[in-house]
Each structure stands twice: as C-alpha cells, then as structure tokens.
Design a protein around this motif. Structure first.
Motif, PDB file in Angstrom:
ATOM      1  N   GLY A 111      24.009 -11.200 -42.929  1.00 18.58           N
ATOM      2  CA  GLY A 111      22.573 -11.013 -43.102  1.00 18.58           C
ATOM      3  C   GLY A 111      21.700 -11.698 -42.078  1.00 18.58           C
ATOM      4  O   GLY A 111      20.478 -11.714 -42.224  1.00 18.58           O
ATOM      5  N   VAL A 112      22.309 -12.285 -41.044  1.00 18.87           N
ATOM      6  CA  VAL A 112      21.534 -12.913 -39.976  1.00 18.87           C
ATOM      7  C   VAL A 112      21.398 -11.910 -38.840  1.00 18.87           C
ATOM      8  O   VAL A 112      22.294 -11.090 -38.609  1.00 18.87           O
ATOM      9  CB  VAL A 112      22.233 -14.200 -39.486  1.00 18.87           C
ATOM     10  N   ARG A 113      20.273 -11.959 -38.130  1.00 23.47           N
ATOM     11  CA  ARG A 113      20.088 -11.083 -36.975  1.00 23.47           C
ATOM     12  C   ARG A 113      20.279 -11.899 -35.692  1.00 23.47           C
ATOM     13  O   ARG A 113      19.324 -12.419 -35.124  1.00 23.47           O
ATOM     14  CB  ARG A 113      18.699 -10.445 -36.993  1.00 23.47           C
ATOM     15  N   PRO A 114      21.510 -12.011 -35.198  1.00 21.32           N
ATOM     16  CA  PRO A 114      21.718 -12.778 -33.971  1.00 21.32           C
ATOM     17  C   PRO A 114      21.286 -11.974 -32.741  1.00 21.32           C
ATOM     18  O   PRO A 114      21.605 -10.791 -32.606  1.00 21.32           O
ATOM     19  CB  PRO A 114      23.230 -13.016 -33.948  1.00 21.32           C
ATOM     20  N   LEU A 115      20.564 -12.627 -31.871  1.00 24.35           N
ATOM     21  CA  LEU A 115      20.180 -12.051 -30.584  1.00 24.35           C
ATOM     22  C   LEU A 115      20.666 -13.002 -29.494  1.00 24.35           C
ATOM     23  O   LEU A 115      20.506 -14.218 -29.609  1.00 24.35           O
ATOM     24  CB  LEU A 115      18.671 -11.863 -30.483  1.00 24.35           C
ATOM     25  N   LEU A 116      21.273 -12.458 -28.460  1.00 25.41           N
ATOM     26  CA  LEU A 116      21.884 -13.270 -27.419  1.00 25.41           C
ATOM     27  C   LEU A 116      21.151 -13.098 -26.096  1.00 25.41           C
ATOM     28  O   LEU A 116      20.940 -11.966 -25.634  1.00 25.41           O
ATOM     29  CB  LEU A 116      23.352 -12.880 -27.242  1.00 25.41           C
ATOM     30  N   VAL A 117      20.779 -14.204 -25.492  1.00 28.22           N
ATOM     31  CA  VAL A 117      20.201 -14.176 -24.154  1.00 28.22           C
ATOM     32  C   VAL A 117      21.328 -14.026 -23.139  1.00 28.22           C
ATOM     33  O   VAL A 117      22.316 -14.766 -23.179  1.00 28.22           O
ATOM     34  CB  VAL A 117      19.414 -15.470 -23.864  1.00 28.22           C
ATOM     35  N   ASP A 118      21.193 -13.053 -22.265  1.00 27.95           N
ATOM     36  CA  ASP A 118      22.096 -12.909 -21.115  1.00 27.95           C
ATOM     37  C   ASP A 118      21.253 -13.172 -19.872  1.00 27.95           C
ATOM     38  O   ASP A 118      20.310 -12.437 -19.582  1.00 27.95           O
ATOM     39  CB  ASP A 118      22.687 -11.497 -21.087  1.00 27.95           C
ATOM     40  N   TRP A 119      21.574 -14.239 -19.146  1.00 33.31           N
ATOM     41  CA  TRP A 119      20.752 -14.643 -18.002  1.00 33.31           C
ATOM     42  C   TRP A 119      20.868 -13.699 -16.817  1.00 33.31           C
ATOM     43  O   TRP A 119      20.043 -13.756 -15.902  1.00 33.31           O
ATOM     44  CB  TRP A 119      21.135 -16.054 -17.555  1.00 33.31           C
ATOM     45  N   GLY A 120      21.887 -12.818 -16.812  1.00 34.14           N
ATOM     46  CA  GLY A 120      22.052 -11.906 -15.693  1.00 34.14           C
ATOM     47  C   GLY A 120      22.579 -12.630 -14.457  1.00 34.14           C
ATOM     48  O   GLY A 120      22.968 -13.799 -14.500  1.00 34.14           O
TER      49      GLY A 120
END
Length: 357
Positions: A111-120
């Motif tokens: 039930g968590v909405r994980p969002l991941l930063v990708d620095w590129g």
C-alpha cells in the motif's frame, strides 16, 4: 616482474570489477604470500564473468523529469508518495535488485507508493553541477511535481541529499538508510586515504569534467581489500545455478556499474564533505539555510548499519530516533535478512506517520 597468469587473465576478461587492472594489482598484493588464494580468486572472478544473468525487472513508468534526472513510479500512482533518493555513486537499482529482492516492489505490495529518483548520466556540460545543484536543480523540481509533501527515504549519500531537500521543501517524514553526515566519523586514516586518492585523480577528472566510477570504486576497495578478494574466492566454490550464486552476480553487477559523478560534485564530496566535514560541522548552507538534521519540522528516523565498512556508524546524523541494524552497508538493503531488519521496520514507520492535513 609481471605475473603472466594475471596478465593473460586481464587480457581475456571482458566482464569484471572496474577498473580491472587496479583490481588485479590489489589481488597480487593481497595474495603475495598465498598463490593458492590468488588462483582461487581468479577462478571465482572467471566464474563471475561467465555466469548467466537474469534479465532486469521491467522498468516502472517515468512520472517526472528534471534535466537528466527522472522519477520512477513503483506504486503506479496509488498510496502516499514515498520518494527514494539513492546515492550519486552506483546505480539506483540496488533498491530494486531483482524480482525476488526489491525493497521498492515489496513496499508497493503493502500500500505504499514508492518513487525512485534516477540521477541519469551526466555529460561534460554538467561539470559544474555540485552536490548542492543535485538538490536544487534536479531533486527539488521532481518533488514539486507531486500532489502532496512526500516522505523522503535516502540511502547512503542519497540520505545526506534528502536531508538537504527537506530543509528547502516540506516533507511528510525523512528516513535515512546508512547515510553519512559527520564525515569526521570516517576516521583520520580513512579520510587521509580518500584525500590522497582525490589528489591523484583530480587533474584527470578536471580535464574530463567528470569523476569516473573507477576512481570511486578503487576507493571502496581500499576500505577492505582482503574482503574484496575473499568474496571472489568464495564465489569459486558456489554452484553457478544456486540462488546464492545468482544473488552474488546481481549484486556484483550493480557494484561494478554506475555513471560518473560530475566534476563539481566529486570536488565537493572529496574536499567539502570528506575534507572539511561540511555537513557535520554545520557549514553546509543551501539558499541561505543551514542544513541541520535536528532542524526539520517533520518526523525523522536514522537506520544505521552496525557492521557498515563503507559508511561507519560513527558518521551518522545523531538523530534521536536511531534504529540500529545488525548488517552491513549493502546487506541491510538486499541481504537475506533485509526484510526483517530494514524493510519491515521502515514500512511500519511510514505507515505510522500522521496523515496529510
């Protein structure tokens, strides 16, 4: 005199630690009095190079962009946004290592909405983007696209960066995982080695406008060269089809990958953070604000690995809510005990946070 076994092996090997010549030099030094260990480590390195690779899990959708940085949505738009900020060193997919070993996918199923930063991947034109710019020019614009203040979870140097972002933007909470803050806690000897590494690499990095991953990885090896050799000795004894062997390959592939740092970020990391203890001394300022862990207006927690050889526990923030983890720097995230030691306590902490007003 050169070692013909190492020389021929270096020429033949196509996949392995970066940079391979420095790894082989370290191997030669560590096994000078034990040729049988050298042979075992080379056998393990060859087995790793030849091991089958499972395909990476399918990439989640990109929901925001800021320059070269992107925000990947593992929750497909449901639940409270929890933004994971990875280190600038090594790829972000250690948080999504495999289908059956992914902190992000595990959280999404709860039930968590994980969002991941990708620095590129930075190009030469990004040479002046220091650590500060990664906060203000790349991370904050990604956070500004979200409908509510997110929970920020930062791993390693990403935790240092997440704290800085929470100084400049509202956050529902900040969780740190093996994040360095008091760089004096690395100890004088380690900081001296890191300073020496930077003095040797800085002229080339300045010319390139980038700090290659090879520079950073050679520094990691210096922290515990015996253990680096021993892990390949151990791999030589594994059944290549075993779950343990597959896990080793996935993790080692991650450790041997990664985009370079921008030159300015490398210079600030080596000279400002490691050299001057910029954050730990209270000297880090962004947009006129001093970045201090205790000054945040949201709940915070610091997950500190007790067996960390990369970010020693003495370098942690000193936050009042400190959760010790009986694991190492990487094992706390992807080890066999990670779900019990880190994933579940982190999920519990996130679900207990106050609902947004």
């Amino acid at each position: 005199m050169s070692d013909p076994t190492l020389s021929s092996f270096s020429a033949a090997l196509q996949r392995g630690p970066r940079p391979l010549p420095l790894f082989l030099d370290m191997l030669r030094s560590e096994t000078a009095e034990a040729p049988e260990r050298r042979a075992a480590a080379l056998a393990g390195l060859r087995a790793y190079q030849q091991a089958p690779r499972a395909p990476r899990p399918p990439a989640p959708p990109v929901v925001a962009r800021s320059g070269r940085a992107t925000l990947l949505d593992y929750g497909v738009g449901t639940g409270r946004p929890v933004v994971f900020v990875p280190s600038l060193i090594n790829p972000p997919f250690v948080l999504d290592l495999a289908e059956d070993n992914s902190l992000l996918r595990w959280l999404a199923g709860r039930g968590v909405r994980p969002l991941l930063v990708d620095w590129g991947t930075p190009g030469p034109d990004a040479r002046e983007q220091d650590v500060d710019a990664h906060v203000t020019d790349l991370l904050l614009p990604l956070l500004d696209t979200l409908p509510e203040p997110p929970v920020l979870v930062g791993y390693c140097l990403g935790g240092t960066i997440a704290l800085a972002a929470a100084t400049l933007r509202p956050a529902a909470g900040v969780a740190l995982i093996a994040a360095p803050w008091h760089f004096a806690g690395f100890g004088e000897a380690a900081r001296a080695r890191i300073a020496s590494l930077w003095r040797a690499a800085e002229p080339t990095c300045a010319t390139l406008g980038l700090v290659p991953m090879e520079v950073l990885q050679s520094g990691f090896w210096q922290l515990d060269p015996a253990r680096t050799v021993a892990k390949f000795e151990g791999f030589a004894t594994l059944d290549p089809a075993s779950a343990k062997a597959r896990a080793f390959v996935a993790l080692e592939d991650w450790a041997n990958a990664g985009a370079p740092l921008t030159f300015a970020a490398g210079r600030q990391l080596f000279e400002g953070f490691f050299g001057e203890d910029l954050s730990g001394s209270g000297g880090w300022q962004l947009d006129g604000r001093t970045v201090m862990p205790g000054g945040l207006a949201c709940p915070t927690i610091d997950f500190v690995a007790q067996g960390d050889r990369i970010v020693p526990a003495q370098s942690a923030t000193g936050l009042a809510d400190r959760h010790p983890v009986a694991a190492g720097h990487v094992g706390m995230v992807v080890g066999s005990r990670a779900p019990a030691l880190l994933w579940t306590p982190l999920a519990d902490w996130i679900t207990r946070l106050p609902a947004p007003k």
